[in-house]
Scaffold this motif. Structure first.
Motif, PDB file in Angstrom:
ATOM      1  N   SER A  46       0.751  -1.204  -0.254  1.00 60.58           N
ATOM      2  CA  SER A  46       0.026   0.154  -0.074  1.00 60.58           C
ATOM      3  C   SER A  46       0.896   1.291  -0.133  1.00 60.58           C
ATOM      4  CB  SER A  46      -0.930  -0.003   1.198  1.00 60.58           C
ATOM      5  OG  SER A  46      -0.346   0.181   2.406  1.00 60.58           O
ATOM      6  N   PRO A  47       1.917   1.319   0.499  1.00 61.24           N
ATOM      7  CA  PRO A  47       2.849   2.573   0.404  1.00 61.24           C
ATOM      8  C   PRO A  47       3.242   2.955  -0.843  1.00 61.24           C
ATOM      9  CG  PRO A  47       3.622   1.186   2.150  1.00 61.24           C
ATOM     10  CD  PRO A  47       2.736   0.414   1.390  1.00 61.24           C
ATOM     11  N   ALA A  48       2.953   1.877  -1.909  1.00 66.80           N
ATOM     12  CA  ALA A  48       3.301   2.418  -3.347  1.00 66.80           C
ATOM     13  C   ALA A  48       2.302   2.721  -4.012  1.00 66.80           C
ATOM     14  CB  ALA A  48       4.246   1.333  -3.894  1.00 66.80           C
ATOM     15  N   VAL A  49       0.963   2.816  -3.479  1.00 73.45           N
ATOM     16  CA  VAL A  49      -0.366   3.152  -4.256  1.00 73.45           C
ATOM     17  C   VAL A  49      -0.453   4.476  -3.969  1.00 73.45           C
ATOM     18  CG1 VAL A  49      -2.849   2.302  -4.875  1.00 73.45           C
ATOM     19  CG2 VAL A  49      -1.086   0.700  -4.179  1.00 73.45           C
ATOM     20  N   VAL A  50      -0.808   5.248  -4.952  1.00 78.28           N
ATOM     21  CA  VAL A  50      -0.983   6.822  -4.813  1.00 78.28           C
ATOM     22  C   VAL A  50      -2.236   7.492  -5.148  1.00 78.28           C
ATOM     23  CG1 VAL A  50       1.458   7.088  -5.071  1.00 78.28           C
ATOM     24  CG2 VAL A  50       0.025   7.296  -6.980  1.00 78.28           C
ATOM     25  N   PHE A  51      -2.519   8.422  -4.587  1.00 80.42           N
ATOM     26  CA  PHE A  51      -3.939   9.210  -4.919  1.00 80.42           C
ATOM     27  C   PHE A  51      -3.425  10.135  -6.110  1.00 80.42           C
ATOM     28  CE2 PHE A  51      -7.113  12.429  -4.218  1.00 80.42           C
ATOM     29  CZ  PHE A  51      -8.338  11.621  -3.952  1.00 80.42           C
ATOM     30  N   ASP A 167      -8.181 -17.503  -9.488  1.00 81.31           N
ATOM     31  CA  ASP A 167      -6.975 -16.945  -8.654  1.00 81.31           C
ATOM     32  C   ASP A 167      -7.554 -15.856  -7.752  1.00 81.31           C
ATOM     33  OD1 ASP A 167      -5.175 -19.092  -9.433  1.00 81.31           O
ATOM     34  OD2 ASP A 167      -3.833 -17.825 -10.457  1.00 81.31           O
ATOM     35  N   GLU A 168      -7.105 -15.945  -6.395  1.00 84.78           N
ATOM     36  CA  GLU A 168      -7.055 -14.618  -5.836  1.00 84.78           C
ATOM     37  C   GLU A 168      -6.675 -13.410  -6.335  1.00 84.78           C
ATOM     38  OE1 GLU A 168      -9.104 -14.313  -2.873  1.00 84.78           O
ATOM     39  OE2 GLU A 168      -9.780 -16.374  -2.616  1.00 84.78           O
ATOM     40  N   VAL A 169      -7.232 -12.246  -6.188  1.00 86.58           N
ATOM     41  CA  VAL A 169      -6.676 -11.074  -6.240  1.00 86.58           C
ATOM     42  C   VAL A 169      -6.979  -9.982  -5.345  1.00 86.58           C
ATOM     43  CG1 VAL A 169      -6.347 -11.335  -8.983  1.00 86.58           C
ATOM     44  CG2 VAL A 169      -8.427 -10.525  -7.820  1.00 86.58           C
ATOM     45  N   MET A 170      -6.330  -8.914  -5.317  1.00 79.94           N
ATOM     46  CA  MET A 170      -6.514  -7.815  -4.531  1.00 79.94           C
ATOM     47  C   MET A 170      -6.233  -6.438  -5.043  1.00 79.94           C
ATOM     48  SD  MET A 170      -4.589  -6.815  -0.577  1.00 79.94           S
ATOM     49  CE  MET A 170      -3.113  -6.238  -1.365  1.00 79.94           C
ATOM     50  N   ALA A 171      -7.461  -5.522  -4.843  1.00 77.82           N
ATOM     51  CA  ALA A 171      -7.073  -4.306  -5.601  1.00 77.82           C
ATOM     52  C   ALA A 171      -6.948  -3.315  -4.425  1.00 77.82           C
ATOM     53  CB  ALA A 171      -8.475  -3.978  -6.187  1.00 77.82           C
ATOM     54  N   VAL A 172      -6.189  -2.057  -4.765  1.00 83.51           N
ATOM     55  CA  VAL A 172      -5.931  -1.062  -3.726  1.00 83.51           C
ATOM     56  C   VAL A 172      -5.860   0.056  -4.503  1.00 83.51           C
ATOM     57  CG1 VAL A 172      -4.305   0.048  -2.254  1.00 83.51           C
ATOM     58  CG2 VAL A 172      -4.365  -2.531  -2.351  1.00 83.51           C
ATOM     59  N   GLY A 173      -6.827   1.100  -4.173  1.00 84.54           N
ATOM     60  CA  GLY A 173      -7.282   2.275  -4.756  1.00 84.54           C
ATOM     61  C   GLY A 173      -7.786   3.261  -3.895  1.00 84.54           C
ATOM     62  N   THR A 181      -7.999   2.287  -0.046  1.00 85.34           N
ATOM     63  CA  THR A 181      -9.069   1.319   0.132  1.00 85.34           C
ATOM     64  C   THR A 181      -8.749  -0.008  -0.462  1.00 85.34           C
ATOM     65  OG1 THR A 181     -10.997   3.066   0.096  1.00 85.34           O
ATOM     66  CG2 THR A 181     -11.591   0.702  -0.275  1.00 85.34           C
ATOM     67  N   VAL A 182      -9.079  -0.962   0.094  1.00 87.39           N
ATOM     68  CA  VAL A 182      -8.715  -2.393  -0.402  1.00 87.39           C
ATOM     69  C   VAL A 182      -9.758  -3.275  -0.215  1.00 87.39           C
ATOM     70  CG1 VAL A 182      -7.271  -4.435   0.480  1.00 87.39           C
ATOM     71  CG2 VAL A 182      -6.260  -2.396   1.119  1.00 87.39           C
ATOM     72  N   THR A 183     -10.098  -4.064  -1.527  1.00 85.98           N
ATOM     73  CA  THR A 183     -10.882  -4.805  -1.689  1.00 85.98           C
ATOM     74  C   THR A 183     -10.332  -6.281  -2.372  1.00 85.98           C
ATOM     75  OG1 THR A 183     -11.351  -4.068  -3.979  1.00 85.98           O
ATOM     76  CG2 THR A 183     -12.683  -3.200  -2.211  1.00 85.98           C
TER      77      THR A 183
END
Length: 366
Positions: A46-51, A167-173, A181-183
């Motif tokens: 998450s530190p690398a996911v930006v707004f 396969d499992e995946v995760m989105a951060v945004g 926000t993580v889903t």
């Protein structure tokens, strides 16, 4: 610098048979939710996911296309679509992710289209003005650059080809401006064509994706980016569990081109094509239509010089068999200009092989 987690060893599942001994079943690590949930993985990536905040005078281009008539939901490809405001300053929101310690960021083209200023905010509160290094409308991928005095956290790409349905995946945004926000969910399908462009081969996921998630990463359980969240199908604008991501294998090629000189170089053949009809397929003895039927050959184009003619049916290009139009579009686009390729065509019932030297697709045509 952000390090990525390694796969946790899967736990063995035991099943007792009424008439026999206990049998151990070992599920694939790629399909298992990380032990204890996603918390450790989120902390890593998450530190690398930006707004991303965008201002501009021009309204970003809206996607006016629709899914086929037999699909009731509207395809909402532009998460940041806004009503016209008379030419005043407009603001848009999106997501991106850092891919290098020196501040390279990947996002969607439609997030930054028409931007006058682009501001990138990191989860730790730092804010940077970003430069748009390059943007590709055809694949909806853009590359930004920020400058920092220290190394920045980043995430790496993984292989989208290796991912499987289920396969499992995760989105951060940042849906609706709600940062970080993580889903989570699974890959629902691969190579989806949603009629948004010539290079459609989206990953479909049921991980919740909403407006503001545009340009955000879709992670595998190793914390590798295997897709860039780009589109949703929704009757009302919110997530109904049908989202689409540009596969990482395609994204990496586009990003490399954009980072090099700000543009994407694609091959060009110079033909207008249409699908084979069911009637023609039946006459030719095919179970289903295949190939790309040439309607027009552009003068002085690579196709013209190679001897392709109106009415030819392209069955293969190089080592790629052509079953539908996008197979040919992608195969030609991925061929380097000035490279030669063998083209197998069906001409008046006879198969003919021609050598074509691919040209360069004009950016406007792309």
């Amino acid at each position: 610098m952000t390090s990525l987690l390694s796969k946790s060893a899967p736990l063995a599942l035991a099943a007792a048979l009424a008439t026999g001994p206990m049998v151990a079943l070992a599920p694939s690590a790629a399909l298992a939710v990380p032990a204890g949930g996603y918390a450790d993985l989120v902390e890593q990536v998450s530190p690398a996911v930006v707004f991303i905040e965008v201002t501009g005078k021009a309204k970003p281009a809206n996607f006016e296309g629709r899914l086929p008539d037999n699909t009731p939901e509207e395809l909402r490809r532009r998460f940041e679509e806004q009503a016209p405001n008379g030419g005043r300053d407009q603001q848009g929101l999106g997501t991106g992710f850092i891919t290098s310690v020196d501040g390279q960021i990947v996002t969607n083209h439609h997030v930054v289209a028409g931007a006058e200023t682009v501001t990138v905010k990191l989860p730790d509160g730092r804010s940077f003005e970003a430069e748009v290094t390059g943007s590709d409308k055809a694949t909806d991928i853009a590359v930004l650059k920020i400058t920092s005095d220290v190394e920045l956290p980043f995430v790496a790409f993984g292989s989208s080809e290796e991912m499987r349905v289920g396969d499992e995946v995760m989105a951060v945004g940042n849906p609706f401006g709600l940062s970080s926000t993580v889903t989570s969910g699974i890959i629902s399908a691969k190579a989806r064509n949603i009629n948004s462009g010539p290079y459609d081969e989206f990953i479909q996921t049921d991980a919740a994706i909403n407006r503001g998630n545009s340009g955000g990463p879709l992670f595998n359980n190793d914390g590798e980016v295997i897709g860039v969240n780009t589109a949703i199908i929704s009757p009302g604008g919110g997530s109904v569990g049908i989202g689409f991501a540009v596969p990482s294998d395609l994204v990496q090629d586009v990003v490399a081109d954009l980072a090099d000189d700000g543009t994407v170089t694609r091959g060009w053949l110079g033909v207008d094509i249409r699908p084979m009809s069911d009637e023609v397929a039946e006459v030719l003895g095919y179970d289903t239509p295949r190939g790309a039927v040439i309607e027009r050959v552009s003068d002085d184009s690579p196709a013209d010089e190679a001897g392709l003619r109106n009415g030819d049916i392209i069955l293969s290009f190089g080592d790629v068999e052509i079953f539908e139009l996008r197979d040919l579009t992608r195969a030609v686009a991925r061929t380097n200009p000035d490279d030669a390729a063998e083209v197998l065509v069906l001409r008046k019932g006879q198969e003919v092989t021609l050598d074509v030297t691919v040209g360069t697709l004009d950016a406007q045509d792309a």
